[in-house]
Scaffold this active site. Structure first.
Site, mmCIF file in Angstrom:
data_model
loop_
_atom_site.group_PDB
_atom_site.id
_atom_site.type_symbol
_atom_site.label_atom_id
_atom_site.label_comp_id
_atom_site.label_asym_id
_atom_site.label_seq_id
_atom_site.Cartn_x
_atom_site.Cartn_y
_atom_site.Cartn_z
ATOM 1 N N ARG A 40 0.825 -1.219 0.000
ATOM 2 C CA ARG A 40 0.000 0.000 0.000
ATOM 3 C C ARG A 40 0.856 1.265 0.000
ATOM 4 N NH1 ARG A 40 -5.092 -1.996 3.773
ATOM 5 N NH2 ARG A 40 -6.388 -2.581 1.995
ATOM 6 N N LYS A 202 -17.645 -17.166 3.331
ATOM 7 C CA LYS A 202 -19.113 -17.185 3.392
ATOM 8 C C LYS A 202 -19.793 -16.861 2.067
ATOM 9 C CE LYS A 202 -19.709 -15.375 8.075
ATOM 10 N NZ LYS A 202 -20.070 -14.026 8.549
ATOM 11 N N GLY A 354 -9.402 -8.696 0.359
ATOM 12 C CA GLY A 354 -8.220 -8.570 1.202
ATOM 13 C C GLY A 354 -7.434 -9.860 1.344
ATOM 14 N N GLY A 377 -12.507 -4.689 0.949
ATOM 15 C CA GLY A 377 -13.943 -4.420 0.993
ATOM 16 C C GLY A 377 -14.380 -3.448 -0.091
HETATM 17 P P1 ADP Z 1 -11.468 -12.043 0.710
HETATM 18 O O1 ADP Z 1 -10.930 -11.281 1.887
HETATM 19 O O2 ADP Z 1 -10.431 -12.248 -0.348
HETATM 20 O O3 ADP Z 1 -12.745 -11.471 0.182
HETATM 21 P P2 ADP Z 1 -12.834 -13.911 2.407
HETATM 22 O O4 ADP Z 1 -12.655 -12.985 3.552
HETATM 23 O O5 ADP Z 1 -14.185 -14.092 1.846
HETATM 24 O O6 ADP Z 1 -11.807 -13.517 1.230
HETATM 25 O O7 ADP Z 1 -12.368 -15.369 2.819
HETATM 26 C C1 ADP Z 1 -11.100 -15.644 3.343
HETATM 27 C C2 ADP Z 1 -11.158 -16.652 4.451
HETATM 28 O O8 ADP Z 1 -11.861 -17.832 4.066
HETATM 29 C C3 ADP Z 1 -9.771 -17.097 4.850
HETATM 30 O O9 ADP Z 1 -9.511 -16.656 6.161
HETATM 31 C C4 ADP Z 1 -9.831 -18.615 4.772
HETATM 32 O O10 ADP Z 1 -9.163 -19.258 5.824
HETATM 33 C C5 ADP Z 1 -11.307 -18.894 4.798
HETATM 34 N N1 ADP Z 1 -11.631 -20.201 4.190
HETATM 35 C C6 ADP Z 1 -11.393 -20.591 2.938
HETATM 36 N N2 ADP Z 1 -11.757 -21.876 2.756
HETATM 37 C C7 ADP Z 1 -12.253 -22.302 3.939
HETATM 38 C C8 ADP Z 1 -12.785 -23.541 4.405
HETATM 39 N N3 ADP Z 1 -12.883 -24.593 3.598
HETATM 40 N N4 ADP Z 1 -13.189 -23.616 5.693
HETATM 41 C C9 ADP Z 1 -13.093 -22.546 6.514
HETATM 42 N N5 ADP Z 1 -12.601 -21.357 6.134
HETATM 43 C C10 ADP Z 1 -12.172 -21.228 4.865
HETATM 44 MG MG MG Z 2 -11.508 -11.250 3.982
#
Ligand code: ADP
Ligand code: MG
Length: 402
Positions: A40, A202, A354, A377
């Site tokens: 950043r 999620k 992120g 976000g």
């Molecule tokens: P981003 O920040 O890129 O949008 P998210 O916050 O939606 O991504 O998701 C990231 C998280 O999802 C990570 O902390 C990862 O550990 C978790 N994750 C990925 N696959 C699984 C899984 N099978 N079970 C539990 N957590 C998971």
């Molecule tokens: Mg995230």
């Protein structure tokens, strides 16, 4: 789509001798006082350098973490100011007291090889409260306001929203300009096939993005914890994997809509599973069905192969969400393999989110991506069609033009 319509950029202003308040996103991860990822800071440099070349007097501002008060010294921008100074090769003076008279005085005597940096704007309670009073302090010494803090532009905070309301000359820096142009390309006339790789924790976090993409993309690849909600909707056994029970119906409907539209959906066909999250080792589950008592923590090798084959053909890729719990080495293979497949594709490839950005950097393939958004976000909110307060406040209204 042009998300930058009616927004000025830093190029549009005469900066010589002017006081420029520059809101950056210097919210870097710290281990004590050591910066563990300076992306950043580096991404902010072009705008700062440009303003310096133009002869501006610069006041840099940023938040760092979520301090409760100014006493929370571990959130000081001190290490950031130091690194910024090294990277720019000039003096960065950190002002711990953001008193307007002191700042105005400093600006008067500021030399060409110096910039000022305000201490963490969140040390001021008014920042997150979008306080006009705080904004007035800053506005009193500001001639030109520049927002280049993409990662903070989805927040209506004082340095993002209240301040530019009080300043006539306002616009964006080069980083926001790049971010929006890149994200806009994902939404208008994308080259085909267009593959969206979605994962992460999620389904509920990603529904709005899915809704935006459903008419645009040709292929959805879904991994991570999200995949189990979809697998469950298909009647596959998911053991103890993370499932959002209240989203199973949505997943089912979405699969129907994908089919009706003649698009494809790739879900995992095998998994890395474990007995409990406390266990840091996984075993291969070669079947799509996960046995009772086990939970899926990463996608398996056959799934990776399927995903990679689809990514190879892609001309546009949007990747958001890790394929597994990549923070744990034993469960990181799927995510890093996807990073590799995205990197090796000749597509226009954007990484948003992120954790996904962190995964892309950790994979060693960051350089090969067309763009990794610095706004976790903010990038998702922008893509799902939400208006970012930090951009909207800069849009010149028609009444102001006429
Ligand atoms: P981003 O920040 O890129 O949008 P998210 O916050 O939606 O991504 O998701 C990231 C998280 O999802 C990570 O902390 C990862 O550990 C978790 N994750 C990925 N696959 C699984 C899984 N099978 N079970 C539990 N957590 C998971
Ligand atoms: Mg995230």
């Amino acid at each position: 789509m042009n998300g930058l319509k009616f927004i000025s950029t830093i190029r549009d202003f005469e900066l010589r001798g002017k006081n420029v308040f520059m809101r950056l996103d210097l919210n870097v991860p710290l281990d004590g006082t050591t910066i563990t990822d300076e992306t950043r800071i580096r991404e902010s440099l072009p705008t700062v350098k440009y303003a310096l070349e133009q002869g501006a007097k610069i006041v840099l501002a940023s938040h760092l973490g979520r301090p409760k008060s100014a006493a929370d010294k571990k959130y000081s921008l001190e290490p950031v100011a130091q690194r910024m100074s090294e990277l720019l090769g000039i003096e960065v003076i950190l002002l711990s007291e953001p008193d307007s008279d002191a700042t105005r005085q400093m600006l008067k005597t500021l030399r060409a090889n110096q910039v000022l940096m305000l201490e963490n704007v969140r040390f001021e309670k008014g920042e997150t409260e979008n306080s006009e009073e705080l904004a007035q302090v800053w506005a009193s010494f500001t001639d030109v306001y520049i927002n280049d803090a993409f990662g903070a532009s989805h927040r209506a905070h004082a340095s993002i929203d209240a301040l530019p309301r009080l300043v006539l000359k306002k616009g964006i820096g080069f980083l926001i300009e790049k971010e929006i142009k890149m994200l806009d390309q994902l939404m208008s006339n994308p080259k085909r096939p267009y593959v969206a790789v979605l994962g992460g924790a999620k389904v509920s976090d990603k529904i709005d993005v899915i809704e935006k993409l459903i008419d645009l993309v040709d292929v959805f690849i879904i991994g991570g914890a999200m995949a189990y909600t979809f697998l469950k909707a298909k009647g596959v056994a998911v053991g103890n994997s993370l499932v959002e029970a209240d989203k199973v119906k949505y997943a089912s409907e979405m699969m129907g809509r994908i089919e009706v539209r003649g698009k494809s959906l790739l879900l995992p066909v095998d998994h890395v599973v474990t007995s409990s999250l406390a266990e840091k080792t996984g075993t291969l589950c070669a079947d799509v069905n996960i046995p009772d008592g086990k939970l899926g923590v990463d996608v398996g090798p056959k799934s990776i192969e399927n995903f990679a084959a689809s990514l190879k053909e892609a001309k546009t890729i949007f990747w958001n969400g890790p394929m597994g719990i990549f923070e744990e080495e034993a469960f990181s293979k799927g995510t890093f393999a996807v990073a590799k497949a995205v990197a090796e594709s000749s597509a226009f490839k954007i990484v948003g989110g992120g954790d996904s950005a962190a995964a892309a950097h950790a994979s060693g393939f960051a350089e090969k991506m067309t763009h990794i958004s610095t706004g976790g976000g903010a990038s998702l909110e922008y893509l799902q069609g939400d208006k970012l307060p930090g951009l909207e406040v800069l849009r010149i209204k028609r009444s102001e033009v006429l």
